[in-house]
Design a protein around this motif. Structure first.
Motif, short mmCIF file in Angstrom:
data_model
loop_
_atom_site.label_atom_id
_atom_site.label_comp_id
_atom_site.label_asym_id
_atom_site.label_seq_id
_atom_site.Cartn_x
_atom_site.Cartn_y
_atom_site.Cartn_z
N VAL A 54 0.86 -1.19 0.00
CA VAL A 54 0.00 0.00 0.00
C VAL A 54 0.90 1.24 0.00
CG1 VAL A 54 -1.72 1.32 1.31
CG2 VAL A 54 -1.91 -1.18 1.13
N LYS A 75 0.43 5.24 -0.06
CA LYS A 75 -0.57 6.32 -0.01
C LYS A 75 -0.14 7.40 0.97
CE LYS A 75 -3.42 4.09 3.56
NZ LYS A 75 -4.68 3.40 3.84
N TYR A 125 4.10 6.98 3.88
CA TYR A 125 4.58 6.45 5.16
C TYR A 125 5.88 7.14 5.59
CZ TYR A 125 0.95 2.92 4.68
OH TYR A 125 -0.25 2.28 4.57
N LEU A 127 -7.71 2.24 -3.47
CA LEU A 127 -8.44 1.78 -2.29
C LEU A 127 -9.72 2.56 -2.03
CD1 LEU A 127 -5.38 1.27 0.10
CD2 LEU A 127 -6.75 -0.53 -0.99
N ARG A 139 -16.81 1.36 6.88
CA ARG A 139 -16.33 2.53 6.15
C ARG A 139 -16.98 2.57 4.77
NH1 ARG A 139 -10.16 4.52 6.09
NH2 ARG A 139 -9.80 3.25 4.26
N HIS A 177 -11.87 -4.89 4.09
CA HIS A 177 -11.03 -4.01 4.91
C HIS A 177 -11.44 -4.18 6.36
CE1 HIS A 177 -9.71 0.42 5.83
NE2 HIS A 177 -8.84 -0.46 6.27
N LEU A 211 -8.29 -2.69 12.68
CA LEU A 211 -7.02 -3.15 13.23
C LEU A 211 -7.32 -4.19 14.29
CD1 LEU A 211 -5.26 0.33 13.40
CD2 LEU A 211 -4.77 -1.54 11.81
N SER A 238 -7.27 -6.69 4.08
CA SER A 238 -6.44 -5.74 4.83
C SER A 238 -6.50 -6.07 6.31
CB SER A 238 -6.95 -4.31 4.63
OG SER A 238 -7.02 -3.99 3.27
N HIS A 239 -5.33 -5.99 6.93
CA HIS A 239 -5.22 -6.10 8.39
C HIS A 239 -5.51 -7.48 8.96
CE1 HIS A 239 -5.91 -1.52 8.20
NE2 HIS A 239 -4.63 -1.78 8.15
N ARG A 260 -3.13 -6.74 1.56
CA ARG A 260 -2.75 -5.34 1.26
C ARG A 260 -2.09 -4.78 2.51
NH1 ARG A 260 -8.55 -3.35 -0.90
NH2 ARG A 260 -9.10 -3.99 1.20
N ILE A 261 -0.81 -4.49 2.44
CA ILE A 261 -0.05 -4.13 3.64
C ILE A 261 0.73 -2.84 3.42
CG2 ILE A 261 1.65 -4.92 5.34
CD1 ILE A 261 1.09 -7.79 4.49
N GLY A 262 0.58 -1.91 4.36
CA GLY A 262 1.36 -0.68 4.33
C GLY A 262 2.32 -0.61 5.50
N THR A 263 1.77 -0.28 6.67
CA THR A 263 2.58 -0.04 7.86
C THR A 263 3.57 -1.17 8.19
OG1 THR A 263 0.76 1.27 8.74
CG2 THR A 263 2.44 0.60 10.31
C1 PLP Z 1 -4.44 2.16 4.35
C2 PLP Z 1 -5.11 0.90 4.00
C3 PLP Z 1 -4.41 -0.31 4.12
C4 PLP Z 1 -3.02 -0.39 4.66
O1 PLP Z 1 -3.05 -0.10 6.03
P1 PLP Z 1 -1.78 -0.29 6.96
O2 PLP Z 1 -2.36 -0.27 8.32
O3 PLP Z 1 -0.88 0.86 6.69
O4 PLP Z 1 -1.15 -1.59 6.60
C5 PLP Z 1 -5.06 -1.46 3.73
N1 PLP Z 1 -6.32 -1.44 3.24
C6 PLP Z 1 -7.01 -0.29 3.12
C7 PLP Z 1 -8.40 -0.32 2.56
C8 PLP Z 1 -6.44 0.92 3.49
O5 PLP Z 1 -7.12 2.05 3.37
#
Ligand code: PLP
Length: 349
Positions: free
Chosen positions: A29, A31, A35, A76, A126, A155, A158, A187-188, A209-212
């Protein structure tokens, strides 16, 4: 002169690779402020990792990412009939997210061969389709043979406890809707939950889908520094700052790089010296006896005090007499939230 994010490149890249290896089908991810690293840098790193798809947060982020990563681009934020940037030239690479039945019809009316995922509403509340809406969309899609359904997106909030029961319920809705896709974008989910999902639905491809946890998952590879720009010895009673306050006791004022433009010190009081505001800050343990608020800048391992709220690009710190006084040009450690900080520079070794 700047607020700098230092990255131990070798260690960071090793972490990125280990996350990619542990998560087949990974969708990085990319955006927001990237980060802390910036969107462009992360796009290049995703290309280096060899993934086939990245996710951006919103349409406005596509141009910066698309020029540096040449795979598929999942957006997203769900598509809406208004305000969506034209995706000229990216037609075949962009995968839209659709979260309302009317948007499925709306997008396909404009672009009959659009690529998209259907988002199923989760306990996040959401965006997304209800089970019933998923059914009706499945039916609608039979009239759009050119539409390219790329999967269903979930989605989750957390992690607080396990998502597995919820995910299984939602995936059962997906199966029951009779959609042609066999891909789930999630996600998550924890590694354990991902494994459970794959075991329960072996005919589905699961794409995390991974960001952090990807970009910021190894904090030991990262450090943030500011620079001491000026040092002034002060005596009790000396005036200073934008609000002509007076120094409560002898020490030094330090002017350091890093201010509101970088996202520094958003939690500092905004000049509101009312008793209530001060009691609130005191209660959070952030204020010392003479009314200074703790800053994110540290010297010799100790978090130092703001002499006043941060300025646009610099902050004034108060160092009480007796503490070691750094020299102009010295670097200080800064504790920041990476996702809300705009660094002047990223030093990647
Ligand atoms: C931001 C987002 C992510 C990634 O989230 P992190 O907590 O940064 O891994 C995954 N899915 C969706 C829909 C997001 O908006």
């Amino acid at each position: 002169m700047s607020l700098v994010l230092h990255v131990d490149g070798e260690r960071w890249r090793a972490h990125l690779q280990s996350v990619a290896e542990a998560h087949p089908g990974l969708v990085p991810v990319i955006k927001g402020n990237g980060y802390g690293f910036g969107l462009g840098r992360l796009a290049r790193k995703a290309a280096w990792l060899g993934v086939d798809t990245v996710a951006v947060g919103q349409y406005d982020e596509l141009p910066e990412v698309a020029t540096r990563f040449d795979g598929d681009l999942l957006v997203l934020t769900p598509w809406r009939p208004f305000g969506t940037l034209a995706v000229d030239g990216l037609h075949d690479r962009v995968v839209h997210t659709l979260g309302r039945p009317e948007d499925v019809a709306g997008l396909l009316a404009r672009q009959p061969d659009a690529r998209f995922v259907l988002e199923r509403m989760t306990s996040m509340r959401r965006h997304g389709l209800s089970a019933r809406e998923l059914w009706s969309v499945a039916e609608l899609l039979t009239a759009h043979p050119g539409a390219r359904l790329e999967g269903v997106a979930l989605h989750l909030p957390l992690a607080q406890g396990s998502h597995l029961a919820e995910v299984e319920r939602l995936v059962n809705d997906v199966v029951a809707a009779g959609l042609t896709t066999r891909t789930l974008w999630v996600s998550h989910l924890t590694d354990h939950e991902l494994a459970g999902l794959r075991a329960s639905y072996p005919d589905y491809t699961v794409r995390p889908r991974i960001g952090t946890d990807l970009w910021l998952g190894d904090r030991g590879a990262l450090s943030v520094t500011a620079t001491v720009l000026d040092v002034h010895a002060v005596e009790r009673g000396d005036g200073f700052g934008y609000r002509a306050r007076t120094i409560p006791k002898a020490g030094h004022l330090l002017i350091v790089s890093g201010g509101t433009a970088h996202g520094i010190g958003l939690e500092a009081p905004t000049g509101d010296a009312s008793l209530k505001a001060r009691v609130g800050t005191l209660a959070r343990g952030g204020m010392d006896a003479v009314g200074f608020v703790r800053s994110p800048f540290s010297i010799d391992g100790k978090q130092r005090l703001f002499a006043e709220p941060p300025h646009m690009q610099a902050s004034m710190l108060f160092l009480p007499a007796g503490a070691r006084v750094p020299a102009v040009g010295d670097r200080l450690d800064v504790r920041v939230r990476y996702t809300t900080t705009a660094f002047d520079r990223v030093d990647l070794s």
